[in-house]
Design an enzyme around this catalytic site. Structure first.
Site, PDB file in Angstrom:
ATOM      1  CG  LEU A   1      -1.946  -1.094   1.369  1.00 36.75           C
ATOM      2  CD1 LEU A   1      -2.740  -0.916   2.667  1.00 36.75           C
ATOM      3  CD2 LEU A   1      -2.895  -1.124   0.178  1.00 36.75           C
ATOM      4  CG  ASP A   2       0.625   4.079  -3.123  1.00 39.88           C
ATOM      5  OD1 ASP A   2       1.479   3.258  -3.491  1.00 39.88           O
ATOM      6  OD2 ASP A   2      -0.242   4.564  -3.871  1.00 39.88           O
ATOM      7  CE  LYS A   3       5.128   9.223   4.469  1.00 37.32           C
ATOM      8  NZ  LYS A   3       6.067  10.374   4.270  1.00 37.32           N
TER       9      LYS A   3
ATOM     10  CB  THR B   1      -2.963   3.862   0.452  1.00 36.70           C
ATOM     11  OG1 THR B   1      -2.855   4.677  -0.726  1.00 36.70           O
ATOM     12  CG2 THR B   1      -4.192   2.979   0.331  1.00 36.70           C
TER      13      THR B   1
ATOM     14  NE  ARG C   1      -1.615   8.147  -5.415  1.00 37.34           N
ATOM     15  CZ  ARG C   1      -0.433   8.428  -4.856  1.00 37.34           C
ATOM     16  NH1 ARG C   1       0.298   7.447  -4.332  1.00 37.34           N
ATOM     17  NH2 ARG C   1       0.008   9.667  -4.836  1.00 37.34           N
TER      18      ARG C   1
END
Length: 320
Positions: free
Chosen positions: A148-150, A152, A251
């Site tokens: 997961l992105d930082k 998210t 995104r």
């Protein structure tokens, strides 16, 4: 301590399902099938490093064909410690057993150490939380199944064993695992649901970004299904289901259809909302997968984070 595993190919003659694979099978493939805690790549490394004996002789040929009656000895060396410091970072655990752990990742927490983030990551936290990891590829480390992105938030599964890692990765590849995300986007789609199937690759003009890139230029297949949950004036609450797991997939696809995520300043201009967001309004709400050992379906639900709920309330109050 070195674990020794001895197996006779002839031992499997009574089982029709294993008889065929035991006779005329490649050494690396047979080991991977009969030692399910090891991946085929791991078995190949053991063979190449001289850790496998066939009939009392070291065998370093992964392609060697086995015959009925061959005796195999496999030495599995001690785990090599990962060169990272365990850190007692609090984890919100949604599910855990000896094979895997599912956490509710908060915003701001990076998954794996890298440039700019040498520590303070999910991996550092898991090394402290799980000091007795079985190891992945001979290294004492957790297996990152997906990232997961930082900024998210939400449900994320990490494997504790090599068996679990490869089983879970296969589920993502075969689309038997189900990942549902919530996102708040700019604008109001005309339809109530849709699918975006456009390849994603590194943006040619900005290495920090991903973009829609044709396959001949390095783009990889990416499919995102979306569904409208609620119209919020000139914003919308959407549910996303991933078929693939490319970097920044939701995104990029959201921006491509003209509805970028609120708070995603990398892919859209900052808005004027009076809500303090840690980043993009994207939350991994639900994760369903098949347990790699029991075969049971596990569903983990990550509660809506406070900033996401606050944004929803604010947008509802703005509706005329």
């Amino acid at each position: 301590m070195v674990e020794q595993i001895i197996a006779e190919v002839s031992d499997w003659d009574a089982s029709p399902e294993l008889m065929v694979t035991a006779h005329g099978e490649r050494l690396d493939k047979w080991l991977a099938e009969n030692l399910p805690q090891l991946s085929r790549a791991r078995c190949q490394k053991l063979i190449e490093s001289g850790q496998v004996w066939c009939n009392g002789v070291i065998c370093q040929n992964k392609k060697q064909i086995l015959k009925v009656g061959d005796r195999l000895l496999v030495n599995i060396p001690d785990l090599v410690p990962l060169n990272l410091v365990p850190q007692a970072i609090p984890l919100d655990i949604l599910y855990e057993d000896d094979q895997l752990i599912i956490i509710n990742k908060p915003a701001g927490l990076v998954v794996h150490p890298g440039p700019g983030h040498p520590d303070g990551t999910v991996v550092n936290a898991l090394l402290a939380h799980c000091p007795d990891l079985a190891g992945i590829g001979g290294v004492q480390r957790p297996g990152i199944v997906h990232r997961l992105d930082k900024d998210t938030t939400g449900a994320m599964v990490i494997a504790k064993t090599e068996l679990a890692l490869h089983h879970l990765q296969a589920q993502l590849k075969e689309k038997t695992a189900r990942r549902l995300y919530w996102g708040i986007v700019y604008g109001a789609p005309r339809e109530i649901q849709g699918t975006v199937a456009l390849p994603i690759g590194r943006h040619p003009g900005d290495r920090q970004k991903m973009g829609i890139v044709p396959p001949e230029k390095g783009g990889r297949n990416a499919v995102t299904h979306w569904r409208l949950l609620e119209r919020l004036g000139n914003h919308s609450w959407l549910e996303f289901q991933l078929e693939t797991g490319r970097t920044h997939q939701i995104r990029v696809h959201s921006k491509q259809i003209g509805h970028p995520l609120v708070g995603d300043n990398l892919y859209t201009s900052p808005g004027n909302l009076n809500v303090n967001l840690p980043g993009q309004a994207l939350h991994a709400h639900q994760l369903s997968l098949i347990h790699p050992v029991s075969g049971e379906t596990i569903t983990a639900i990550a509660p809506m984070p406070a900033h996401f709920e606050k944004l929803l309330v604010y947008l509802r109050q703005r509706i005329p």
